[in-house]
Design an enzyme around this catalytic site. Structure first.
Site, PDB file in Angstrom:
ATOM      1  CE  LYS A  29      -6.581   2.002  -0.503  1.00 28.85           C
ATOM      2  NZ  LYS A  29      -7.288   1.996   0.791  1.00 28.85           N
ATOM      3  CE  LYS A  54      -3.677   2.344   2.600  1.00 34.51           C
ATOM      4  NZ  LYS A  54      -4.557   2.265   3.792  1.00 34.51           N
TER       5      LYS A  54
END
Length: 327
Positions: free
Chosen positions: A249, A197
């Protein structure tokens, strides 16, 4: 005259031929709908930077989940927005807190017909907006945060979540959550690790969606956009700690990372088409610069093509409807 011996265009001559030779499929089961529920609302609250997306009431969230189940979506990922916040995110640990109530509501509504997922993180619940608790110097305290994540995870599993999504990028979060779940008897609860992420400029609309109280930024714990090899390390650590699934992400600006992760992972891989990525498409379509339906479909197909088994996208319900129309 010399004509080409190879003619790839033969395999593009009609919709039927293109369907026959398509290398990547896009189905409703590949889609996960992120959804927000806000404590104290009497009606849905539109998120201005994300057209078509709302902060739900408990009742409208149940309706959205029921629709997702009917359309055959793969899952729904829940985020909660409490009325009261504090330094340690107490509302996230409260069995009667907004997120845990929402999990129970949705699970009662859809049972096992839709995978109910929940966000294990503190950013929505803290008065400083960080994903963990702060030490005396104002830095995020990794290990103190892990203790809270463990409690949150057990509470969310007890509320009925099939899948937990630790998204805070704390070192060791998967191992601590897995140990806590197993010790509490929740051995079948799945951990979907936000393994790679990144600290991204594209999270902006999400800040509005969760009424973020963030002061500063999250660059000391989310990954640097410049780094690629580091993502492999992060994913390998989460796999070693027991992650059942892993996530990249954002998605659209990190398709190279997604491809790398898909190549090495022996568990299912997800990718999150985040708020800013969604908002860019909506803004361009609103100005008449692109075909909205075609752009949404192509963007999600591209994420699938790069290696995602499932895609979290705010367009999940609408896109599933389009796919159903096309059958």
């Amino acid at each position: 005259m010399s004509f080409p011996a190879q003619r790839p265009r033969r395999l593009r001559t009609s919709p039927a031929m293109r369907r026959l030779t398509a290398e990547t499929s896009l189905e409703a089961r590949h889609l996960i709908l992120p959804a927000f529920v806000r404590e104290g609302l009497s009606e849905p609250n539109p998120i201005t930077s994300m057209p078509g997306v709302v902060q739900h009431t408990r009742d409208t969230l149940k309706a959205a989940a029921a629709e997702a189940a009917e359309l055959g979506l793969g899952g729904i990922m829940l985020f909660g927005i409490p009325e009261q916040r504090d330094a340690v995110g107490s509302a996230g640990m409260d069995p009667q807190g907004v997120l845990n109530q929402a999990i129970s509501d949705v699970r009662a509504e859809v049972g096992d017909d839709l995978i109910v997922m929940s966000d294990v993180c503190l950013d929505e619940f803290t008065d400083h907006g960080h994903c963990g608790v702060l030490d005396d110097a104002g830095r995020v305290d990794n290990d103190a945060t892990l203790e809270i994540y463990a409690e949150m995870a057990v509470q969310q599993a007890a509320a009925g979540a099939h899948v937990l999504g630790p998204s805070g990028m704390m070192d060791g979060q998967v191992a601590v959550i897995r140990q806590a779940l197993d010790a509490a008897g929740w051995t079948d609860t799945v951990v979907l690790a936000y393994a790679a992420k990144y600290a991204s400029a594209f999270y902006g609309p999400f800040r509005e969606a969760v009424d973020s109280q963030l002061k500063g930024d999250r660059r000391t714990y989310q990954m640097d956009a410049a780094n690629r090899r580091e993502a492999v390390r992060e994913v390998e650590l989460d796999l070693a700690e027991g992650a059942d699934m892993v996530m990249v992400k954002p998605a659209m600006s990190y398709l190279d990372i997604l491809s790398d992760v898909a190549a090495l992972s022996d568990v299912p891989v997800s990718a999150y088409q985040i708020s800013g990525e969604y908002a860019m498409i909506e803004a361009a379509a609103a100005n008449g610069w692109i075909d909205r339906r075609a752009a949404i479909t192509e963007s999600v197909l591209g994420i699938r093509r790069a290696g995602a088994d499932t895609v979290l996208t705010y367009a999940a319900t609408e896109l599933a409807g389009w796919l159903t129309e096309g059958k």
